[in-house]
Write an enzyme that holds these catalytic residues in place. Sequence first.
Site, short mmCIF file in Angstrom:
data_model
loop_
_atom_site.label_atom_id
_atom_site.label_comp_id
_atom_site.label_asym_id
_atom_site.label_seq_id
_atom_site.Cartn_x
_atom_site.Cartn_y
_atom_site.Cartn_z
N GLY A 44 9.31 -1.50 -4.41
CA GLY A 44 9.36 -1.05 -3.02
C GLY A 44 9.03 -2.16 -2.04
O GLY A 44 9.67 -2.28 -0.99
N CYS A 45 8.06 -2.99 -2.37
CA CYS A 45 7.64 -4.07 -1.49
C CYS A 45 8.73 -5.14 -1.39
O CYS A 45 8.96 -5.71 -0.32
CB CYS A 45 6.32 -4.67 -1.96
N THR A 46 9.41 -5.40 -2.50
CA THR A 46 10.50 -6.37 -2.49
C THR A 46 11.66 -5.83 -1.67
O THR A 46 12.24 -6.57 -0.85
CB THR A 46 10.94 -6.69 -3.93
#
Length: 149
Positions: A44-46
């Site tokens: 999700g962060c990527t």
Amino acid sequence: MALEIGMQAPDFEAKIQDGSTVKLSDYKGKKVVLYFYPKDNTPGCTTQACNLRDNYDALMDAGYVVFGISTDSEKSHQKFIEKHELPFPLIADEDKKVHELYNTWREKKNYGRTYMGTVRTTFVIDEEGKIAEIIDKIKTKEHSNQILK
């Protein structure tokens, strides 16, 4: 204390991926996007970081300066930036001081387990250093649209 739209954004001084220091108050007169995310190189962060990367020109054209912030180290941030060619700095908040100022280090629940962690939140700060918007329902694949709307 919970932050609200219209409040002065808490000032802070912190290190970014190259070891240099940034201070929020140095960006007075500019619009700042300060996005808190849980961890470098997680799905999700990527996705969120790459969405901001892919729309970075539009964000800059709209006058925004972008900073990502997590509790990862400067070294971890440097690798994340290089791997995904991120054009904006990442703040290393290993001691969680900035997270605490912005109330983004909170109790979370996942699969019945309770733990402390980063609550994915974006603060849009206006030219006077006031909070113009708080985005707490992040759509990682279209986050830049949430900011630019």
